[in-house]
Design a protein around this motif. Structure first.
Motif, short mmCIF file in Angstrom:
data_model
loop_
_atom_site.label_atom_id
_atom_site.label_comp_id
_atom_site.label_asym_id
_atom_site.label_seq_id
_atom_site.Cartn_x
_atom_site.Cartn_y
_atom_site.Cartn_z
N HIS A 17 0.82 -1.21 0.00
CA HIS A 17 0.00 0.00 0.00
C HIS A 17 0.86 1.27 0.00
O HIS A 17 0.48 2.28 0.60
CB HIS A 17 -0.96 0.01 1.20
CG HIS A 17 -1.88 -1.17 1.27
ND1 HIS A 17 -2.55 -1.66 0.17
CD2 HIS A 17 -2.25 -1.97 2.31
CE1 HIS A 17 -3.28 -2.71 0.52
NE2 HIS A 17 -3.11 -2.92 1.81
N SER A 22 -4.32 2.85 0.91
CA SER A 22 -5.47 1.96 0.84
C SER A 22 -6.65 2.54 1.60
O SER A 22 -6.49 3.25 2.59
CB SER A 22 -5.09 0.60 1.43
OG SER A 22 -6.23 -0.22 1.58
N ARG A 51 0.30 4.18 4.81
CA ARG A 51 -0.31 3.19 3.93
C ARG A 51 -1.84 3.27 3.84
O ARG A 51 -2.42 2.70 2.91
CB ARG A 51 0.06 1.78 4.42
CG ARG A 51 1.52 1.43 4.24
CD ARG A 51 1.89 0.20 5.07
NE ARG A 51 3.15 -0.40 4.68
CZ ARG A 51 4.33 -0.04 5.15
NH1 ARG A 51 4.41 0.95 6.04
NH2 ARG A 51 5.44 -0.65 4.74
#
Length: 376
Positions: A17, A22, A51
């Motif tokens: 990610h 994400s 992330r």
């Protein structure tokens, strides 16, 4: 198709990610990542901030509090945060290694205890730790069954391999020292199945990878890794790449083109992606390796630009101080400044100087082509 170095880099960033944040919930994100390094309580927060889109530290607090995520000694005999549903399998896969790290240590031999002495304490520890217990209380309980000195020695071994979770105790980063412990729920995963699950999930999170990469991340021995791959059968495919020997990956796993843009990111101390491979040049140029990985095991907070580590960072009053090992263009600095501003806001609400105890690395000098203070 033969894998390229750029292709390997982009596959890692995508699965971690780091190509794009994400929208996953924090628990699901940790599941994707297999485990998040957690020696320093702040690092899982920074790792997930880098992330997860619109990362909310309170959501991570809640996941710790309700057991969605747990902190325990696991991979490489190191503290990690893992999904609660994964803990039993990861502990079973690592149990022999965790035990060997203590029973094979001279300090255990010098204690006068036997393996049977310590293993015999496991039922009492499991019963006692049904409620959260501090180290001192556990040592006292063990000392009543042995004596004070041998009770402390037994706890030194048990705290590493006994089925225990660290209990969140509040504070800015949920966990603090000294730790509090609680017995983990019993798990019945056969060891071969546990290792297969771990290897498959590693490949899903970090692949394509060699057996050397898998052994480096997990501490499993090469024969154990090969047996797990063999047991996984058609779920895993073999690929050719830049290193000698085959690469393995989950069948049909995503592998973005090597030219896919990779935005700058600020990674925490001991970020998993910097510890996941035997060949760390996938993300860290060889010339920069000794500047990131220090001899005592510290891995410094890193600047990631175009998928490569190009410097280190630390919080400073009012923002982030970035030390770049090479000249960066104005657009890159603007992107890093945006990241620094967002991270500074998270740190300011919790602990503006989480890595202060590691300031000695900067005091000793960080060779840098450029140093900038990025306002928060």
């Amino acid at each position: 198709m033969r894998l390229t170095e750029r292709g390997l880099n982009r596959a890692t960033l995508h699965r971690q990610h780091l190509l794009a944040r994400s929208a996953r919930l924090v628990g699901d994100a940790v599941h994707d990542l297999v485990a998040v390094q957690a020696q320093h309580p702040a690092s899982p927060y920074v790792a997930l901030w880098s992330r997860v889109a619109d990362f909310d530290p309170d959501a991570l607090d809640a996941a710790f509090a309700d057991g969605t995520l747990v902190r325990a000694t696991l991979l490489r005999v190191t503290l990690h945060v893992v999904h609660g549903e994964d803990w039993a399998a990861w502990h079973r896969a690592m149990e022999a290694i965790l035990r060997a790290s203590r029973y094979g240590d001279r300090r255990f031999a010098d204690s006068g205890l036997t393996v049977a002495d310590v293993d015999g304490l496991l039922p009492a520890l499991a019963e006692f730790a049904q409620q959260p217990r501090h180290r001192a209380a556990i040592e006292e309980m063990l000392g009543e069954r042995l004596d004070a000195t041998r009770g402390r020695a037994a706890w030194w071994a048990l705290r590493t391999f006994a089925p225990l979770h660290h209990v969140p105790a509040g504070g800015p980063w949920a966990y603090r020292s000294p730790s509090t412990f609680r017995a983990a729920p019993p798990g019945g995963v056969p060891v071969d199945e546990a290792r297969q699950r771990l290897v498959l999930r590693y490949l899903g999170a970090f692949g394509p990878a060699t057996t050397g990469d898998i052994t480096r991340f997990t501490s499993l021995r090469r024969p154990e890794v090969l047996a797990a791959i063999d047991g996984l059968g058609v779920a895993v495919e073999k690929l050719d790449g830049p290193a000698a020997g085959p690469y393995f990956d989950v069948v049909d796993a995503p592998r973005p083109d090597g030219d896919t843009p990779a935005p700058p990111r600020l990674l925490p101390m001991w970020d998993n992606v910097l510890l996941a491979y035997a060949d760390r040049t996938r993300l860290v140029p060889a010339a920069y390796r000794p500047l990131i990985y220090r001899r005592n095991g510290d891995v410094l907070p890193s600047l990631l630009v175009d998928g490569r580590v190009v410097g280190v960072w630390r919080p400073h009053p009012g923002g982030i101080e970035a030390h770049a090992f090479e000249s960066l263009d104005p657009g890159t600095w603007r992107a890093l400044a945006a990241e620094a501003g967002a991270l500074s806001a998270v740190l300011a609400a919790r602990d503006p100087q989480p890595y202060n105890r590691y300031a000695h690395w900067w005091a000793k000098g960080i060779p840098a082509e450029e140093v900038r203070r990025l306002p928060g």
